[in-house]
Every structure is written in structure tokens, then in C-alpha cells.
Scaffold this active site. Sequence first.
Site, PDB file in Angstrom:
ATOM      1  CB  THR A  96     -68.007 -12.728 -33.466  1.00 63.39           C
ATOM      2  OG1 THR A  96     -68.610 -12.734 -34.753  1.00 63.39           O
ATOM      3  CG2 THR A  96     -68.092 -11.325 -32.876  1.00 63.39           C
ATOM      4  CE  LYS A 171     -70.893 -10.277 -35.975  1.00 65.57           C
ATOM      5  NZ  LYS A 171     -70.831 -11.708 -35.960  1.00 65.57           N
ATOM      6  CE  LYS A 239     -69.527 -14.027 -29.364  1.00 66.62           C
ATOM      7  NZ  LYS A 239     -69.074 -14.595 -30.612  1.00 66.62           N
TER       8      LYS A 239
HETATM    9  P1  NA7 Z   1     -72.547 -22.471 -32.523  1.00 59.72           P
HETATM   10  O1  NA7 Z   1     -73.608 -23.102 -33.350  1.00 59.72           O
HETATM   11  O2  NA7 Z   1     -72.755 -22.291 -31.051  1.00 59.72           O
HETATM   12  O3  NA7 Z   1     -71.189 -23.310 -32.768  1.00 59.72           O
HETATM   13  C1  NA7 Z   1     -70.029 -23.065 -32.029  1.00 59.72           C
HETATM   14  C2  NA7 Z   1     -68.861 -23.865 -32.583  1.00 59.72           C
HETATM   15  O4  NA7 Z   1     -67.701 -23.579 -31.768  1.00 59.72           O
HETATM   16  C3  NA7 Z   1     -69.067 -25.379 -32.538  1.00 59.72           C
HETATM   17  O5  NA7 Z   1     -68.435 -25.962 -33.657  1.00 59.72           O
HETATM   18  C4  NA7 Z   1     -68.337 -25.742 -31.249  1.00 59.72           C
HETATM   19  O6  NA7 Z   1     -67.904 -27.083 -31.190  1.00 59.72           O
HETATM   20  C5  NA7 Z   1     -67.149 -24.825 -31.329  1.00 59.72           C
HETATM   21  N1  NA7 Z   1     -66.448 -24.648 -30.051  1.00 59.72           N
HETATM   22  C6  NA7 Z   1     -66.929 -24.065 -28.923  1.00 59.72           C
HETATM   23  N2  NA7 Z   1     -65.983 -24.078 -27.948  1.00 59.72           N
HETATM   24  C7  NA7 Z   1     -64.896 -24.693 -28.491  1.00 59.72           C
HETATM   25  C8  NA7 Z   1     -63.600 -24.998 -27.992  1.00 59.72           C
HETATM   26  N3  NA7 Z   1     -63.232 -24.673 -26.755  1.00 59.72           N
HETATM   27  N4  NA7 Z   1     -62.732 -25.624 -28.825  1.00 59.72           N
HETATM   28  C9  NA7 Z   1     -63.090 -25.945 -30.085  1.00 59.72           C
HETATM   29  N5  NA7 Z   1     -64.308 -25.681 -30.619  1.00 59.72           N
HETATM   30  C10 NA7 Z   1     -65.187 -25.051 -29.830  1.00 59.72           C
HETATM   31  O7  NA7 Z   1     -72.159 -21.028 -33.053  1.00 59.72           O
HETATM   32  P2  NA7 Z   1     -72.441 -20.350 -34.491  1.00 59.72           P
HETATM   33  O8  NA7 Z   1     -71.982 -21.274 -35.554  1.00 59.72           O
HETATM   34  O9  NA7 Z   1     -73.815 -19.797 -34.530  1.00 59.72           O
HETATM   35  O10 NA7 Z   1     -71.460 -19.074 -34.394  1.00 59.72           O
HETATM   36  C11 NA7 Z   1     -70.073 -19.153 -34.652  1.00 59.72           C
HETATM   37  C12 NA7 Z   1     -69.471 -17.759 -34.576  1.00 59.72           C
HETATM   38  O11 NA7 Z   1     -70.088 -16.872 -35.534  1.00 59.72           O
HETATM   39  C13 NA7 Z   1     -69.649 -17.054 -33.234  1.00 59.72           C
HETATM   40  O12 NA7 Z   1     -68.464 -16.333 -32.949  1.00 59.72           O
HETATM   41  C14 NA7 Z   1     -70.839 -16.129 -33.456  1.00 59.72           C
HETATM   42  O13 NA7 Z   1     -70.817 -15.028 -32.576  1.00 59.72           O
HETATM   43  C15 NA7 Z   1     -70.735 -15.771 -34.903  1.00 59.72           C
HETATM   44  P3  NA7 Z   1     -68.889 -28.259 -30.622  1.00 59.72           P
HETATM   45  O14 NA7 Z   1     -69.808 -28.592 -31.747  1.00 59.72           O
HETATM   46  O15 NA7 Z   1     -69.610 -27.660 -29.427  1.00 59.72           O
HETATM   47  O16 NA7 Z   1     -67.976 -29.364 -30.271  1.00 59.72           O
END
Ligand code: NA7
Length: 286
Positions: A96, A171, A239
Site C-alpha cells: 500500500t 485502497k 501510514k
Molecule cells: P509487515 O509484516 O510489517 O512486513 C513488512 C515487509 O516489508 C517485511 O517483509 C519487511 O522486511 C519489508 N520491508 C520493510 N522495509 C523494507 C525495505 N526498506 N526494503 C525491503 N523490504 C522492506 O507488513 P504487512 O505484511 O502487514 O503489510 C505489507 C503491506 O500490506 C503494507 O503496505 C500494508 O499497509 C499492507 P523485513 O522482514 O523487515 O526485513
Amino acid sequence: MASIGFLGLGIMGKAMAANLVKAGFDVTVWNRNSAKCAELVALGARQGTTPKDVAASCDITFAMVSDPEAALALCQGPNGVMAGMGAGRGYVDMSTVDDNTSKTIAGLITQVGGRFLEAPVSGTKKPAEDGTLIILAAGDQSLYDDVKPAFEVMGKMSPYLGDVGQGANMKLVVNMMMGGMLSIFSEGMSLGQKAGLDGQQILDIVDAGAMANPMFKGKGAMLLNENYTTSFPLKHMQKDLRLAVALGDQLEQPLPTAAIANEAFKQAIKAGFAEEDIAAVYKVIK
Ligand code: NA7
């Protein structure tokens, strides 16, 4: 579909990628914290080394990360998706984000010959696990047609909404309503109980009338049990409210209720509840 990449195995991505693997798709996963790949590999997925590697080795790559900054970070840099994208390959960002971020990502992908679709989802952990998400797709229509079988595994509905930006906007509209509903619901639950009413009875009465909905039912039980186990991280709802309020600014649409709900969620983050479920907003309202 020949091969699928999946970047981002948080609460949502993990469940969605698992459903694709279980449905028999050839899936390569990557997550920033690589430990989260193990469960998917045990189910039968391959593990990619970088977003670039995944985008280069898969026909279509999906992404599901936290916010606009993360979605952009995934695409850029020497190990980013853009560096691996070839002509005709597809990139489907299901995170999102706001419409401008989505358009920027679309520009990066198409610049290197790739096809782009934004596809944020409505629904949290349980619908992600059950494959019943509502997928809000917009962008390249040929890519939409190509990924439809995967959408059918991850969701119960995947309308095509037009140009890039309209999925993001849909969304934000939906989640803005949800955040506003949850904050007034928390106020009502709190007011009622302070007036001596029974919490469960409030829920039963609301559930019997025109306001009945699964969110009040599910989150209501969480409030009464003081159980804030995360399905939808509170920081992500803030957010979404922040991005919706910004869209309102841009379009000169007054959003007084959403702006106040945003403040309640900001307060909840300040109080230390960012990683808890959105239901935890109740703790700063009660
Ligand atoms: P989560 O459980 O907080 O997971 C967030 C994911 O995003 C997780 O895989 C993180 O990796 C990844 N992440 C966060 N920052 C980065 C950066 N800078 N680079 C690469 N990957 C990153 O969120 P949800 O699964 O509940 O939600 C996902 C989306 O759906 C979000 O937009 C919601 O609003 C709706 P990590 O494991 O921390 O290494």
C-alpha cells in the site's frame, strides 16, 4: 504462468506467497531479513539472493512491503528490481503506497522495458491466509490478464481499476474509512463501558442492526479481551491515514474525520503500540 518471484515476506507477503506455492506455482522468494524465507523454502519455494536476482530469473515478480519508502527501495540501487527487469517481464507491487509513489515505480519499471501493475489489497492476515483478499489492480492490462490465475489464488476478487494510481487511491479510500470507523467504534465502546454498559452487550446490539460488520465483531472481541495480537500493524494504518489525508490536501477535499482518526493513530504510535494490531488504538482512546 511460468515463474513467479515474491519480494517481502511480512505478515501479508508470507501468507500470500505460501498460497501461491501450495497452488503449484514455481515461486522464488526474497526478504530483506532472509530468515523469513525458511518457512517458504520448506513449502517448496526457491530462495533468491537479491530483488535484482529474483526479477531477472522470474517472468513476473510480486512485491509486498511496508510503505512507499520500502517499495521504492526495493526497485532502486544496484541490487534492485529495476536492475534485473528485462523487456516484457512483469512487476506487480501489492504494497500500500500513494498514487505518486506508484506512478514513480511504474516509470522505473517501464523505463527498462518491464510491465507494471499496482495491486494493493484490502484484507489483513486471515484473508491473506485464506486466499480471500480483495486485490485492487491498476496499470498494464496485459500483465493483469497474465497474473489473473495468481490473483485468483490470493484473493476472492481482483477488479481492474484503470491507470496506475487508481488501485492506490481505492485502497486509501477503503482504509481511510476503516481507520475512521475503528476510532469512533473505540470511542463508543469506551463511552458505553464507562456508563456502566456491558461491552459484549454493546457488541451484540451493534451486530444485530444496520451497523453490523466483521471488523466491529473481530476487533470488538479483541478490545474486550485486551488482546492486540497483530493482524494489521497499527503503524501501517497510520501510514494509510496519513497518505489519505495527503491525497485530500492534493485534491482540496476536506477530510476532518479522517484527520482526527490519523491523530488518534499517531498518538497510539507515540504510546508505543506501532507494532500491535490496529485495535490497539482503543488503548489511547479509552
Ligand atoms: P509487515 O509484516 O510489517 O512486513 C513488512 C515487509 O516489508 C517485511 O517483509 C519487511 O522486511 C519489508 N520491508 C520493510 N522495509 C523494507 C525495505 N526498506 N526494503 C525491503 N523490504 C522492506 O507488513 P504487512 O505484511 O502487514 O503489510 C505489507 C503491506 O500490506 C503494507 O503496505 C500494508 O499497509 C499492507 P523485513 O522482514 O523487515 O526485513
